[in-house]
Design an enzyme around this catalytic site. Structure first.
Site, PDB file in Angstrom:
ATOM      1  N   ASP A   1       0.889  -1.164   0.000  1.00 41.97           N
ATOM      2  CA  ASP A   1       0.000   0.000   0.000  1.00 41.97           C
ATOM      3  C   ASP A   1       0.926   1.213   0.000  1.00 41.97           C
ATOM      4  OD1 ASP A   1      -1.469   2.203   0.762  1.00 41.97           O
ATOM      5  OD2 ASP A   1      -2.428   1.246   2.490  1.00 41.97           O
TER       6      ASP A   1
ATOM      7  N   ASP B  65      -6.773  -0.481  -0.949  1.00 40.96           N
ATOM      8  CA  ASP B  65      -5.658   0.442  -1.183  1.00 40.96           C
ATOM      9  C   ASP B  65      -4.332  -0.277  -1.452  1.00 40.96           C
ATOM     10  OD1 ASP B  65      -5.303  -0.565   1.336  1.00 40.96           O
ATOM     11  OD2 ASP B  65      -5.384   1.352   2.377  1.00 40.96           O
TER      12      ASP B  65
ATOM     13  N   GLN C 102       3.293   4.447   2.527  1.00 43.53           N
ATOM     14  CA  GLN C 102       3.097   3.935   3.894  1.00 43.53           C
ATOM     15  C   GLN C 102       3.737   2.569   4.185  1.00 43.53           C
ATOM     16  OE1 GLN C 102      -1.213   3.551   4.910  1.00 43.53           O
ATOM     17  NE2 GLN C 102      -0.809   1.371   5.009  1.00 43.53           N
TER      18      GLN C 102
ATOM     19  N   ASN D 217      16.308  -7.891  -0.200  1.00 44.45           N
ATOM     20  CA  ASN D 217      15.070  -8.662  -0.151  1.00 44.45           C
ATOM     21  C   ASN D 217      14.006  -7.805   0.535  1.00 44.45           C
ATOM     22  OD1 ASN D 217      13.090 -10.611   0.917  1.00 44.45           O
ATOM     23  ND2 ASN D 217      14.538 -12.132   0.159  1.00 44.45           N
TER      24      ASN D 217
ATOM     25  N   TYR E 159       2.208   0.581  15.754  1.00 49.16           N
ATOM     26  CA  TYR E 159       1.012   0.313  14.980  1.00 49.16           C
ATOM     27  C   TYR E 159       1.118   0.888  13.572  1.00 49.16           C
ATOM     28  CZ  TYR E 159      -3.673   0.419  13.240  1.00 49.16           C
ATOM     29  OH  TYR E 159      -4.766   0.252  12.449  1.00 49.16           O
TER      30      TYR E 159
ATOM     31  N   LYS F 262      -3.170  -3.050   9.491  1.00 49.55           N
ATOM     32  CA  LYS F 262      -3.077  -4.498   9.299  1.00 49.55           C
ATOM     33  C   LYS F 262      -2.246  -4.787   8.058  1.00 49.55           C
ATOM     34  CE  LYS F 262      -5.098  -6.232  12.837  1.00 49.55           C
ATOM     35  NZ  LYS F 262      -4.292  -6.996  13.798  1.00 49.55           N
TER      36      LYS F 262
ATOM     37  N   ASP G  78      -2.985  -6.876   5.190  1.00 49.77           N
ATOM     38  CA  ASP G  78      -3.581  -7.030   3.875  1.00 49.77           C
ATOM     39  C   ASP G  78      -2.865  -8.083   3.034  1.00 49.77           C
ATOM     40  OD1 ASP G  78      -5.106  -5.044   4.956  1.00 49.77           O
ATOM     41  OD2 ASP G  78      -4.119  -3.446   3.878  1.00 49.77           O
TER      42      ASP G  78
ATOM     43  N   GLN H 175      -6.683 -28.357  -9.153  1.00 48.06           N
ATOM     44  CA  GLN H 175      -7.068 -29.448 -10.084  1.00 48.06           C
ATOM     45  C   GLN H 175      -6.025 -30.573 -10.172  1.00 48.06           C
ATOM     46  OE1 GLN H 175     -10.641 -27.373 -11.154  1.00 48.06           O
ATOM     47  NE2 GLN H 175     -10.102 -29.447 -11.688  1.00 48.06           N
TER      48      GLN H 175
ATOM     49  N   ARG I 298      -9.195   0.806  11.403  1.00 49.52           N
ATOM     50  CA  ARG I 298      -7.980   1.013  12.182  1.00 49.52           C
ATOM     51  C   ARG I 298      -7.266  -0.296  12.511  1.00 49.52           C
ATOM     52  NH1 ARG I 298      -7.901   6.378  13.547  1.00 49.52           N
ATOM     53  NH2 ARG I 298      -9.821   7.389  12.935  1.00 49.52           N
TER      54      ARG I 298
HETATM   55  C1  F6R Z   1      -7.116  -0.149   8.353  1.00 43.62           C
HETATM   56  C2  F6R Z   1      -6.909   1.160   7.750  1.00 43.62           C
HETATM   57  C3  F6R Z   1      -7.826   2.269   8.075  1.00 43.62           C
HETATM   58  C4  F6R Z   1      -7.127   3.333   8.935  1.00 43.62           C
HETATM   59  C5  F6R Z   1      -8.087   4.462   9.343  1.00 43.62           C
HETATM   60  C6  F6R Z   1      -7.393   5.575  10.126  1.00 43.62           C
HETATM   61  O1  F6R Z   1      -6.120  -1.049   7.986  1.00 43.62           O
HETATM   62  O2  F6R Z   1      -5.974   1.354   6.992  1.00 43.62           O
HETATM   63  O3  F6R Z   1      -8.995   1.811   8.680  1.00 43.62           O
HETATM   64  O4  F6R Z   1      -6.575   2.737  10.075  1.00 43.62           O
HETATM   65  O5  F6R Z   1      -8.661   5.042   8.194  1.00 43.62           O
HETATM   66  O6  F6R Z   1      -6.344   6.031   9.382  1.00 43.62           O
HETATM   67  P1  F6R Z   1      -5.387   7.228   9.846  1.00 43.62           P
HETATM   68  O7  F6R Z   1      -4.895   6.887  11.209  1.00 43.62           O
HETATM   69  O8  F6R Z   1      -4.323   7.240   8.796  1.00 43.62           O
HETATM   70  O9  F6R Z   1      -6.232   8.475   9.842  1.00 43.62           O
HETATM   71 MG    MG Z   2      -3.711   2.424   3.417  1.00 37.62          MG
HETATM   72 MG    MG Z   3      -4.883  -2.055   2.578  1.00 40.26          MG
END
Ligand code: F6R
Ligand code: MG
Ligand code: MG
Length: 369
Positions: free
Chosen positions: A14, A55, A97, A107, A231, A234, A236, A244, A268
């Site tokens: 992403d 995304d 990001q 790698n 943090y 996630k 993704d 087959q 989030r």
């Molecule tokens: C979940 C995700 C979104 C963001 C949320 C807050 O993986 O990417 O749900 O966590 O939109 O985003 P920020 O903290 O960038 O405003």
């Molecule tokens: Mg994103």
């Molecule tokens: Mg994503």
């Protein structure tokens, strides 16, 4: 490599969302396509497709370099860097990001992007499905992989096809302690479930067919929060499954997604919610940044060429799963910030929660219970 030896790689990241975290701007996909077309012309890859879900952009590639090959990983990294430049130009949300380090070194593992790749000997006819998911984590593949390769109620071939009755082995990775374990079905049926039923920690990385050790599935297992130590949403994940001729049929590989099972992710990266199989057209999560999505790119390989994709979840037979997913989404959403909609306390440890709770530390008093 011998003629039919081939590597299938998905490297994904992403590098900026349009709008917010909901989708990828076409200009970024175009940049990825340009870079891949050049890599094909230069002979680095045999064939490619640009995949996307929410995304996240997936570089789906076939080549002869083997897994973990420096030139392929460097190419992917530099592609994400160039896409990031476009994302910055268009002021896309969270540009760059997933590029967690300044410079590439050998790698992409541990640097942010997700990777799923396997070396195969291409069969005379080789159907594969590339699954791409958004707003969830690598353990989200545990349930469907178990159903595909371990559950005869899902996969009739485990009972009926002599090529499959000796079962499959699952390599599980413990993401916290960085170690792995190989368990074999049917013998280890219950023990396997003990581990993979905890998908936040134990994830299936590879599946092999017992009769000949053939690799049949691979997933991306990178966990960004564990890499970054903070943090970062996630992860993704992506996954490649062969189908087959002594493996689960295409329909058996897709069948687990007829149940919108619960995954961790969504808003989030901090909520449980049902995963929704969608067509390519409907793969952009917007409601409460979700619900989590999965798309399925079906291909026939032809001497390394990717014939496809077919949009496997476009089938109206998945409408029931989508409907049920939305019902479950309505129900669980009403819990708001309460568990089990919000992730359990242990998993919230990897979010901003500990920081927020710190300010109350000095205000706690001893209690009698
Ligand atoms: C979940 C995700 C979104 C963001 C949320 C807050 O993986 O990417 O749900 O966590 O939109 O985003 P920020 O903290 O960038 O405003
Ligand atoms: Mg994103
Ligand atoms: Mg994503």
């Amino acid at each position: 490599m011998a003629d039919n030896k081939l590597t299938v790689s998905i490297i994904k990241a992403d590098v900026g969302g349009f709008v917010g975290h909901s989708s990828v701007h076409p200009a970024l996909l175009e940049k990825a396509g340009e870079r891949l077309a050049k890599a094909k012309a230069d002979g680095l890859v045999i064939d490619y497709r640009v995949g996307y879900v929410g995304d996240d952009t997936s570089l789906i590639m076939t080549h002869k370099n083997g897994v973990d090959a420096e030139p392929i990983h460097r190419f992917a990294w530099e592609t994400f860097e160039e896409m990031t430049e476009v994302a910055r130009e268009y002021a896309q949300y969270g540009a760059g990001q997933d590029l967690l380090v300044e410079a590439f070194s050998g790698n992409v593992r541990g640097m942010g992007p997700g990777v799923a790749e396997m070396d195969i000997e291409e069969r005379p006819s080789e159907p594969i499905i590339c699954f791409l998911a958004d707003k969830t984590e690598p353990g989200a593949w545990n349930y469907p992989l178990f159903k595909m390769f371990g559950d005869p109620f899902n996969t009739a071939g485990l009972v009926i096809d002599p090529g499959m009755t000796t079962g499959f082995s699952f390599e599980i990775h413990d993401l916290i302690n960085k170690r792995k374990l190989l368990l074999t079905l049917p013998e280890d049926y219950y023990s396997l479930l003990m581990f993979i039923g905890a998908p936040g920690r134990y994830v299936i990385k590879h599946v092999f067919r017992n009769s000949d050790n053939m690799i049949t599935a691979v997933t991306s297992t990178q966990k960004l929060s564990l890499i970054a130590g903070r943090y970062v949403g996630k992860d993704d994940p992506v996954m490649i499954v062969r189908c087959q001729s002594g493996l689960p049929a295409v329909g058996e590989v897709l069948e687990p997604f007829s149940m919108p099972y619960m995954v961790a992710g969504w808003m989030r990266g901090s909520h449980h919610g049902p995963i929704m199989p969608t067509s390519f057209e409907d793969c952009h999560p917007s409601r409460f940044d979700g619900p989590p999505r999965v798309v399925a790119y079906g291909f026939q390989l032809a001497h390394g060429k990717l014939i496809g994709p077919r949009d496997m979840f476009e089938d109206i037979a998945f409408d029931g799963a989508r409907r049920q997913c939305l019902e479950v989404a309505d129900y669980i959403r009403r819990h708001g910030p309460f568990e089990p909609h919000r992730l359990g306390h242990d998993e919230m440890e990897y979010t901003t929660m500990p920081h927020l709770m710190e300010k109350f530390e000095s205000k706690f008093e001893p209690s009698d219970d």
